[in-house]
Design a protein around this motif. Sequence first.
Motif, short mmCIF file in Angstrom:
data_model
loop_
_atom_site.label_atom_id
_atom_site.label_comp_id
_atom_site.label_asym_id
_atom_site.label_seq_id
_atom_site.Cartn_x
_atom_site.Cartn_y
_atom_site.Cartn_z
N VAL A 90 0.84 -1.21 0.00
CA VAL A 90 0.00 0.00 0.00
C VAL A 90 0.87 1.25 0.00
O VAL A 90 0.60 2.21 -0.73
N LEU A 91 1.92 1.25 0.84
CA LEU A 91 2.79 2.42 0.94
C LEU A 91 3.52 2.72 -0.36
O LEU A 91 3.88 3.86 -0.63
N GLU A 92 3.74 1.68 -1.15
CA GLU A 92 4.46 1.86 -2.42
C GLU A 92 3.56 2.42 -3.52
O GLU A 92 4.04 2.76 -4.60
N ARG A 93 2.27 2.51 -3.26
CA ARG A 93 1.31 3.00 -4.26
C ARG A 93 0.51 4.18 -3.69
O ARG A 93 -0.51 3.99 -3.03
N PRO A 94 0.97 5.40 -3.95
CA PRO A 94 0.28 6.58 -3.42
C PRO A 94 -1.19 6.64 -3.81
O PRO A 94 -2.03 7.04 -3.00
N SER A 95 -1.52 6.23 -5.03
CA SER A 95 -2.92 6.29 -5.44
C SER A 95 -3.76 5.29 -4.64
O SER A 95 -4.89 5.59 -4.25
N ALA A 96 -3.20 4.11 -4.38
CA ALA A 96 -3.91 3.12 -3.58
C ALA A 96 -4.10 3.63 -2.15
O ALA A 96 -5.14 3.39 -1.53
N LEU A 97 -3.10 4.36 -1.67
CA LEU A 97 -3.18 4.91 -0.32
C LEU A 97 -4.30 5.94 -0.22
O LEU A 97 -5.06 5.96 0.75
N ARG A 98 -4.43 6.78 -1.24
CA ARG A 98 -5.50 7.77 -1.24
C ARG A 98 -6.87 7.10 -1.27
O ARG A 98 -7.78 7.49 -0.53
N TRP A 99 -7.02 6.09 -2.11
CA TRP A 99 -8.31 5.41 -2.20
C TRP A 99 -8.61 4.62 -0.92
O TRP A 99 -9.77 4.49 -0.52
N MET A 100 -7.56 4.12 -0.28
CA MET A 100 -7.76 3.41 0.98
C MET A 100 -8.30 4.35 2.04
O MET A 100 -9.24 4.02 2.77
N ARG A 101 -7.72 5.56 2.12
CA ARG A 101 -8.20 6.54 3.09
C ARG A 101 -9.65 6.92 2.81
O ARG A 101 -10.46 7.03 3.72
N ARG A 102 -9.97 7.11 1.53
CA ARG A 102 -11.35 7.44 1.18
C ARG A 102 -12.28 6.28 1.52
O ARG A 102 -13.41 6.49 1.96
#
Length: 207
Positions: free
Chosen positions: A177-189
Amino acid sequence: MSSITSPEFLITSLIVVASPGTGALVTLAAGLSQGARAAVMAAIGCTLGIVPHMLAAVTGLAALLHASATAFDAIKIAGVLYLLYMAWAALRDRGALAVEATAPPRAAREIVVHAILVNLLNPKLSIFFVAFLPQFIAADAAQPTREMLALSAVFMAMTFAVFAVYGVFAASLRHRVLERPSALRWMRRGFAAAFVGLGVKLALVQR
């Protein structure tokens, strides 16, 4: 057959524990944000957060709570507001849901206290202990309080085990997750939307 080993009790309890809820979500967030150790601490906190509901049911306070619309609504509103705060924190990437590669580890006490609050402000748990567990206590039981405590202990053990598995699994995905900023944003959302959804669901709970 003992109520503790009753298939109906064990299966139903497992379904209740494993179903998505605030405790499971907080444990998943802890695993993703801080790793396996934090996930286990969150699972411990969520389990400890059950104790007040159990004691209230055993002493009869839960019945009084559900008899008082004002008291019930006060706890429900506090729980809803806390869930909305957690949704805001998830979007702001701060507090318990902050996920950063260089973020310092949170103190175990902080993680446990946060998880306790999540379950402490959940009136659905007191409903569970008042409406569900007594069904598995025989009307002619010699020691109904002892049986209630035993059933509660099994439920709490299930809660810790299932939540710990959820959290450790989430922790195993943390680096991806940390290696993918876009995935991190969607995870927070996703976490924020889930907390809002749980808040709405809690707001609709009736006595």
